[in-house]
Design a protein around this motif. Structure first.
Motif, mmCIF file in Angstrom:
data_model
loop_
_atom_site.group_PDB
_atom_site.id
_atom_site.type_symbol
_atom_site.label_atom_id
_atom_site.label_comp_id
_atom_site.label_asym_id
_atom_site.label_seq_id
_atom_site.Cartn_x
_atom_site.Cartn_y
_atom_site.Cartn_z
ATOM 1 N N LYS A 93 0.851 -1.186 0.000
ATOM 2 C CA LYS A 93 0.000 0.000 0.000
ATOM 3 C C LYS A 93 0.885 1.233 0.000
ATOM 4 O O LYS A 93 2.043 1.189 0.403
ATOM 5 N N GLY A 94 0.318 2.361 -0.440
ATOM 6 C CA GLY A 94 1.014 3.635 -0.349
ATOM 7 C C GLY A 94 1.093 4.068 1.104
ATOM 8 O O GLY A 94 0.199 3.759 1.905
ATOM 9 N N ASP A 95 2.154 4.784 1.470
ATOM 10 C CA ASP A 95 2.334 5.126 2.880
ATOM 11 C C ASP A 95 1.362 6.189 3.374
ATOM 12 O O ASP A 95 1.370 6.542 4.553
ATOM 13 N N ASP A 96 0.476 6.660 2.506
ATOM 14 C CA ASP A 96 -0.588 7.536 2.977
ATOM 15 C C ASP A 96 -1.584 6.761 3.857
ATOM 16 O O ASP A 96 -2.377 7.351 4.576
ATOM 17 N N TRP A 97 -1.522 5.419 3.818
ATOM 18 C CA TRP A 97 -2.364 4.580 4.676
ATOM 19 C C TRP A 97 -1.755 4.393 6.064
ATOM 20 O O TRP A 97 -2.461 4.100 7.010
ATOM 21 N N ARG A 98 -0.427 4.513 6.177
ATOM 22 C CA ARG A 98 0.266 4.225 7.442
ATOM 23 C C ARG A 98 -0.231 5.162 8.547
ATOM 24 O O ARG A 98 -0.322 6.367 8.368
ATOM 25 N N PRO A 101 -6.672 5.023 10.584
ATOM 26 C CA PRO A 101 -7.546 3.935 11.055
ATOM 27 C C PRO A 101 -7.647 2.783 10.044
ATOM 28 O O PRO A 101 -7.605 1.612 10.436
ATOM 29 N N LYS A 102 -7.735 3.108 8.745
ATOM 30 C CA LYS A 102 -7.792 2.043 7.725
ATOM 31 C C LYS A 102 -6.499 1.244 7.685
ATOM 32 O O LYS A 102 -6.517 0.022 7.587
ATOM 33 N N GLY A 103 -5.367 1.924 7.774
ATOM 34 C CA GLY A 103 -4.078 1.241 7.762
ATOM 35 C C GLY A 103 -3.877 0.386 8.998
ATOM 36 O O GLY A 103 -3.380 -0.745 8.916
ATOM 37 N N ASP A 104 -4.263 0.914 10.157
ATOM 38 C CA ASP A 104 -4.144 0.154 11.405
ATOM 39 C C ASP A 104 -4.998 -1.114 11.348
ATOM 40 O O ASP A 104 -4.562 -2.186 11.761
ATOM 41 N N ARG A 105 -6.219 -0.989 10.828
ATOM 42 C CA ARG A 105 -7.106 -2.155 10.702
ATOM 43 C C ARG A 105 -6.521 -3.168 9.710
ATOM 44 O O ARG A 105 -6.523 -4.369 9.964
ATOM 45 N N LEU A 106 -5.973 -2.678 8.607
ATOM 46 C CA LEU A 106 -5.346 -3.551 7.607
ATOM 47 C C LEU A 106 -4.205 -4.339 8.248
ATOM 48 O O LEU A 106 -4.123 -5.564 8.093
ATOM 49 N N ILE A 118 3.370 -3.975 3.628
ATOM 50 C CA ILE A 118 4.530 -3.143 3.300
ATOM 51 C C ILE A 118 4.024 -1.860 2.648
ATOM 52 O O ILE A 118 3.223 -1.900 1.712
ATOM 53 N N TYR A 119 4.517 -0.731 3.162
ATOM 54 C CA TYR A 119 4.140 0.573 2.629
ATOM 55 C C TYR A 119 5.258 1.118 1.742
ATOM 56 O O TYR A 119 6.432 0.955 2.041
#
Length: 150
Positions: A93-98, A101-106, A118-119
């Motif tokens: 994923k792009g690090d804009d997810w890191r 809340p969506k990134g944490d859930r992922l 991996i971002y």
């Protein structure tokens, strides 16, 4: 040594260098790269808008990217359900997810099934959102909205 299967999901609407960079970086981190192209209906459900480029055309573009070994349509918003049907060892994923809340859930959901998240750096200067804004400024918002509906 086991083959590492990677998964790079995305809308891939208005394909640009940021998309290419994610795929390039992803291919360096796995042996077999699957690009998951989010279906039109799923994008509408999750982002509130349909893509400009239809699913079949977005998939065709990705089939011709040398870093991509396989292209699948992502037909549901739950990435773990996609993992169950597609099967992969790492998701990119792009690090804009890191840290979101969506990134944490992922990260939490995939840690539970042994998939690494991996971002990669988000391409700030070029994004689909920026391209949409530029198109809206050129064509007028009503034309861009009409193309999204049709």
């Amino acid at each position: 040594m086991a083959r590492i299967v990677g998964y790079a999901p995305g809308a891939y609407d208005l394909f640009h260098v940021g998309h290419l960079n994610i795929l390039r970086h992803a291919k360096r981190r796995c042996d077999y790269l699957i690009a998951g192209v989010v279906a039109d209906e799923v994008l509408e459900l999750t982002k509130g808008r349909r893509p400009i480029i239809p699913l079949a055309e977005r998939m065709e573009i990705l089939r011709h990217i040398s870093y991509v070994d396989e292209v699948v349509a992502e037909v549901q918003p739950d990435k773990v359900e996609t993992w169950r049907s597609v099967g992969f060892d790492v998701i990119f994923k792009g690090d804009d997810w890191r840290g979101t809340p969506k990134g944490d859930r992922l990260e939490r959901d995939f840690a539970a099934v042994g998939v690494e998240v991996i971002y990669f750096p988000y391409t700030v200067h070029t994004s689909s959102t920026a391209l949409r804004r530029a198109l809206a400024a050129i064509d007028g918002p009503e034309e861009l909205v009409a193309s999204e509906v049709g």
